[in-house]
Motif scaffolding. Structure first.
Motif, PDB file in Angstrom:
ATOM      1  N   ASN A  51      -0.221  -2.760   3.851  1.00 52.81           N
ATOM      2  CA  ASN A  51      -0.938  -2.548   2.599  1.00 52.81           C
ATOM      3  C   ASN A  51      -0.001  -1.913   1.588  1.00 52.81           C
ATOM      4  O   ASN A  51       0.797  -1.032   1.947  1.00 52.81           O
ATOM      5  CB  ASN A  51      -2.158  -1.660   2.831  1.00 52.81           C
ATOM      6  CG  ASN A  51      -2.886  -1.314   1.545  1.00 52.81           C
ATOM      7  OD1 ASN A  51      -2.653  -0.248   0.978  1.00 52.81           O
ATOM      8  ND2 ASN A  51      -3.737  -2.197   1.082  1.00 52.81           N
ATOM      9  N   GLU A  52      -0.108  -2.348   0.342  1.00 53.71           N
ATOM     10  CA  GLU A  52       0.830  -1.891  -0.680  1.00 53.71           C
ATOM     11  C   GLU A  52       0.713  -0.394  -0.960  1.00 53.71           C
ATOM     12  O   GLU A  52       1.650   0.218  -1.466  1.00 53.71           O
ATOM     13  CB  GLU A  52       0.611  -2.682  -1.983  1.00 53.71           C
ATOM     14  CG  GLU A  52      -0.835  -2.779  -2.449  1.00 53.71           C
ATOM     15  CD  GLU A  52      -1.207  -1.756  -3.501  1.00 53.71           C
ATOM     16  OE1 GLU A  52      -0.308  -1.328  -4.229  1.00 53.71           O
ATOM     17  OE2 GLU A  52      -2.396  -1.412  -3.586  1.00 53.71           O
ATOM     18  N   GLU A  53      -0.393   0.220  -0.621  1.00 54.33           N
ATOM     19  CA  GLU A  53      -0.585   1.645  -0.856  1.00 54.33           C
ATOM     20  C   GLU A  53      -0.240   2.477   0.374  1.00 54.33           C
ATOM     21  O   GLU A  53       0.365   3.540   0.262  1.00 54.33           O
ATOM     22  CB  GLU A  53      -2.040   1.901  -1.248  1.00 54.33           C
ATOM     23  CG  GLU A  53      -2.392   3.358  -1.464  1.00 54.33           C
ATOM     24  CD  GLU A  53      -3.828   3.498  -1.929  1.00 54.33           C
ATOM     25  OE1 GLU A  53      -4.660   3.991  -1.142  1.00 54.33           O
ATOM     26  OE2 GLU A  53      -4.126   3.091  -3.061  1.00 54.33           O
ATOM     27  N   ASN A 102       1.663   1.663   3.101  1.00 53.88           N
ATOM     28  CA  ASN A 102       2.959   1.483   3.772  1.00 53.88           C
ATOM     29  C   ASN A 102       4.098   1.456   2.758  1.00 53.88           C
ATOM     30  O   ASN A 102       3.910   1.036   1.613  1.00 53.88           O
ATOM     31  CB  ASN A 102       2.941   0.189   4.586  1.00 53.88           C
ATOM     32  CG  ASN A 102       1.757   0.117   5.530  1.00 53.88           C
ATOM     33  OD1 ASN A 102       0.930  -0.776   5.435  1.00 53.88           O
ATOM     34  ND2 ASN A 102       1.633   1.072   6.438  1.00 53.88           N
ATOM     35  N   ARG A 103       5.269   1.897   3.191  1.00 54.82           N
ATOM     36  CA  ARG A 103       6.428   1.994   2.302  1.00 54.82           C
ATOM     37  C   ARG A 103       7.216   0.689   2.281  1.00 54.82           C
ATOM     38  O   ARG A 103       7.462   0.073   3.323  1.00 54.82           O
ATOM     39  CB  ARG A 103       7.340   3.134   2.751  1.00 54.82           C
ATOM     40  CG  ARG A 103       6.655   4.496   2.800  1.00 54.82           C
ATOM     41  CD  ARG A 103       7.636   5.603   3.130  1.00 54.82           C
ATOM     42  NE  ARG A 103       8.534   5.216   4.220  1.00 54.82           N
ATOM     43  CZ  ARG A 103       9.862   5.297   4.156  1.00 54.82           C
ATOM     44  NH1 ARG A 103      10.452   5.740   3.071  1.00 54.82           N
ATOM     45  NH2 ARG A 103      10.595   4.941   5.187  1.00 54.82           N
ATOM     46  N   ALA A 104       7.637   0.311   1.089  1.00 55.51           N
ATOM     47  CA  ALA A 104       8.380  -0.936   0.908  1.00 55.51           C
ATOM     48  C   ALA A 104       9.649  -1.002   1.766  1.00 55.51           C
ATOM     49  O   ALA A 104       9.945  -2.056   2.340  1.00 55.51           O
ATOM     50  CB  ALA A 104       8.716  -1.137  -0.569  1.00 55.51           C
ATOM     51  N   ASP A 106      10.549  -4.060   4.234  1.00 53.27           N
ATOM     52  CA  ASP A 106      11.774  -4.843   4.029  1.00 53.27           C
ATOM     53  C   ASP A 106      12.598  -4.912   5.306  1.00 53.27           C
ATOM     54  O   ASP A 106      13.191  -5.955   5.625  1.00 53.27           O
ATOM     55  CB  ASP A 106      12.614  -4.226   2.907  1.00 53.27           C
ATOM     56  CG  ASP A 106      11.988  -4.422   1.530  1.00 53.27           C
ATOM     57  OD1 ASP A 106      11.116  -5.315   1.393  1.00 53.27           O
ATOM     58  OD2 ASP A 106      12.358  -3.683   0.594  1.00 53.27           O
ATOM     59  N   VAL A 159       1.142  -8.421   3.134  1.00 48.47           N
ATOM     60  CA  VAL A 159       0.835  -7.176   2.436  1.00 48.47           C
ATOM     61  C   VAL A 159      -0.433  -7.347   1.618  1.00 48.47           C
ATOM     62  O   VAL A 159      -0.525  -8.243   0.771  1.00 48.47           O
ATOM     63  CB  VAL A 159       1.995  -6.752   1.516  1.00 48.47           C
ATOM     64  CG1 VAL A 159       1.662  -5.426   0.826  1.00 48.47           C
ATOM     65  CG2 VAL A 159       3.292  -6.629   2.303  1.00 48.47           C
ATOM     66  N   THR A 160      -1.409  -6.489   1.869  1.00 46.26           N
ATOM     67  CA  THR A 160      -2.674  -6.552   1.151  1.00 46.26           C
ATOM     68  C   THR A 160      -2.685  -5.582  -0.023  1.00 46.26           C
ATOM     69  O   THR A 160      -1.950  -4.591  -0.045  1.00 46.26           O
ATOM     70  CB  THR A 160      -3.854  -6.212   2.073  1.00 46.26           C
ATOM     71  OG1 THR A 160      -3.655  -4.891   2.605  1.00 46.26           O
ATOM     72  CG2 THR A 160      -3.957  -7.207   3.220  1.00 46.26           C
ATOM     73  N   GLN A 161      -3.567  -5.881  -0.975  1.00 46.69           N
ATOM     74  CA  GLN A 161      -3.844  -4.962  -2.082  1.00 46.69           C
ATOM     75  C   GLN A 161      -5.355  -4.858  -2.200  1.00 46.69           C
ATOM     76  O   GLN A 161      -6.038  -5.860  -2.413  1.00 46.69           O
ATOM     77  CB  GLN A 161      -3.252  -5.469  -3.398  1.00 46.69           C
ATOM     78  CG  GLN A 161      -3.498  -4.506  -4.551  1.00 46.69           C
ATOM     79  CD  GLN A 161      -3.013  -5.047  -5.893  1.00 46.69           C
ATOM     80  OE1 GLN A 161      -3.714  -5.800  -6.551  1.00 46.69           O
ATOM     81  NE2 GLN A 161      -1.802  -4.683  -6.278  1.00 46.69           N
ATOM     82  N   ARG A 191      -8.138  -2.613  -4.194  1.00 45.54           N
ATOM     83  CA  ARG A 191      -8.449  -1.578  -5.179  1.00 45.54           C
ATOM     84  C   ARG A 191      -9.891  -1.650  -5.662  1.00 45.54           C
ATOM     85  O   ARG A 191     -10.270  -0.921  -6.577  1.00 45.54           O
ATOM     86  CB  ARG A 191      -7.478  -1.675  -6.355  1.00 45.54           C
ATOM     87  CG  ARG A 191      -6.028  -1.501  -5.941  1.00 45.54           C
ATOM     88  CD  ARG A 191      -5.091  -1.398  -7.111  1.00 45.54           C
ATOM     89  NE  ARG A 191      -3.698  -1.253  -6.681  1.00 45.54           N
ATOM     90  CZ  ARG A 191      -2.683  -1.021  -7.503  1.00 45.54           C
ATOM     91  NH1 ARG A 191      -2.913  -0.908  -8.805  1.00 45.54           N
ATOM     92  NH2 ARG A 191      -1.453  -0.912  -7.040  1.00 45.54           N
ATOM     93  N   GLU A 211      -9.492  -9.899   0.535  1.00 42.63           N
ATOM     94  CA  GLU A 211      -8.319  -9.626   1.363  1.00 42.63           C
ATOM     95  C   GLU A 211      -8.649  -9.678   2.852  1.00 42.63           C
ATOM     96  O   GLU A 211      -7.834 -10.123   3.657  1.00 42.63           O
ATOM     97  CB  GLU A 211      -7.721  -8.265   0.995  1.00 42.63           C
ATOM     98  CG  GLU A 211      -7.047  -8.222  -0.369  1.00 42.63           C
ATOM     99  CD  GLU A 211      -5.740  -8.995  -0.383  1.00 42.63           C
ATOM    100  OE1 GLU A 211      -4.675  -8.374  -0.477  1.00 42.63           O
ATOM    101  OE2 GLU A 211      -5.788 -10.253  -0.277  1.00 42.63           O
TER     102      GLU A 211
END
Length: 239
Positions: free
Chosen positions: A62-64, A66-68, A72, A83-85, A87, A95
Motif C-alpha cells: 500500500n502506498e501509505e 509501505n516504503r518505496a 523497489d 501497490v494499492t491506494q 483514501r 482496490e
C-alpha cells in the motif's frame, strides 16, 4: 499462486477469501486470528531477504503503509509488487476487487458484497459533529487531508477539523487541538493504542470516543461491521 502481504487489511481479505494462498505476512497482520504463515517483519521495516526466499508470485503493498525503497528492492529482485491506494470507502471496494482478482479469486466474495451493501445502505446522518482524530501522541499527530479514516467518519456524520490541512497526518500541538473547539475527540486503538487512561485525560471537558482502529482504518472483511461498530462508539460519546 503464492502471495506475500505487507498490509494487514489485505492479509485478512486474502486469507478469508483464498485460504492457502498466503505464504507470508507482516508481524502486524493479526487477522484472521489463526493465520499461520511466515512472518517477514513490519510494514515499515520488512525483511526483503525473507520475502524473496518465499518466492511469491505476487507481493501486496500500500502506498501509505509501505516504503518505496523496500518495494523497489523487491522489484529489483524480480518480484511482482501490486501497490494499492485507498483514501475513501468507494476506493477501498475498487482496490479490494483488484487485489482479489490478482490473487486468483474466481469471483467476488460474499463478504465484499455485504460490506459494500452496508455502506451503500447507510442513512444520512441525523446530525453532524466536528472532531479531532489523533493517531499518535508524543508527538500528537492527527488525521489530515485525504485519508480513508476521514472518509469513514464523514459518512457517519463526523467531520474532522484538519481535513483541509496540507499534510495527511500533521503534527499538531495538544494546545492547538484543544483550542480548535471540536465537538468530540475520536481516539482509535491503533496505530497508537489509545485507552481510557491514555488519551481522554488530555482533553478535559470534551467527549471522547474510543473506537476500534481495525474498524476505522482497515479495508477488508471488517468493513461489513464497521458502520455499526463505529456508530455505536460515536453515539456513546455525546456530552
Amino acid at each position: 499462486m503464492r502471495v506475500v502481504s505487507l498490509v494487514p487489511s489485505l492479509t485478512e481479505a486474502v486469507a478469508v477469501t483464498l485460504p492457502g494462498v498466503l505464504a507470508g505476512a507482516t508481524d502486524w497482520c493479526s487477522h484472521p486470528a489463526d493465520l499461520d504463515v511466515a512472518r517477514i517483519g513490519g510494514t515499515k521495516n520488512p525483511r526483503p531477504d525473507r520475502i524473496i526466499a518465499l518466492a511469491p508470485d505476487l507481493v501486496l503493498a500500500n502506498e501509505e503503509e509501505n516504503r518505496a525503497p523496500d518495494l523497489d528492492a523487491l522489484r529489483t529482485a524480480g518480484l511482482e509488487v501490486l501497490v494499492t491506494q485507498v483514501r475513501s470507502v468507494p476506493q477501498a471496494f475498487t482496490e479490494l476487487d483488484r487485489v482479489l482478482t490478482a490473487c486468483g479469486a474466481p469471483g467476488r466474495p460474499r463478504w465484499l458484497d455485504a460490506a459494500e451493501a452496508a455502506w451503500t445502505a447507510l442513512p444520512e446522518p441525523e446530525e453532524r459533529r466536528t472532531a479531532v482524530v489523533p493517531v499518535w501522541r508524543r508527538p500528537w499527530m492527527v488525521l489530515g487531508r485525504d485519508t480513508f479514516a476521514g472518509d469513514v467518519l464523514a459518512r457517519l456524520g463526523v467531520d474532522h477539523l484538519y481535513t483541509g490541512h496540507p499534510e495527511r497526518y500533521p503534527r499538531v500541538p495538544l494546545e492547538e487541538l484543544r483550542a480548535a473547539g471540536p465537538d468530540l475527540v475520536v481516539l482509535p486503538d491503533e496505530p497508537y493504542r489509545f485507552t481510557a487512561g491514555d488519551g481522554p485525560e488530555a482533553f478535559p471537558g470534551l467527549p471522547c470516543a474510543l473506537v476500534s482502529g481495525r474498524h476505522l482504518t482497515w479495508y477488508g472483511p471488517s468493513l461489513a461491521q464497521a458502520p455499526r461498530v463505529l456508530a455505536s462508539a460515536l453515539r456513546a460519546a455525546h456530552r
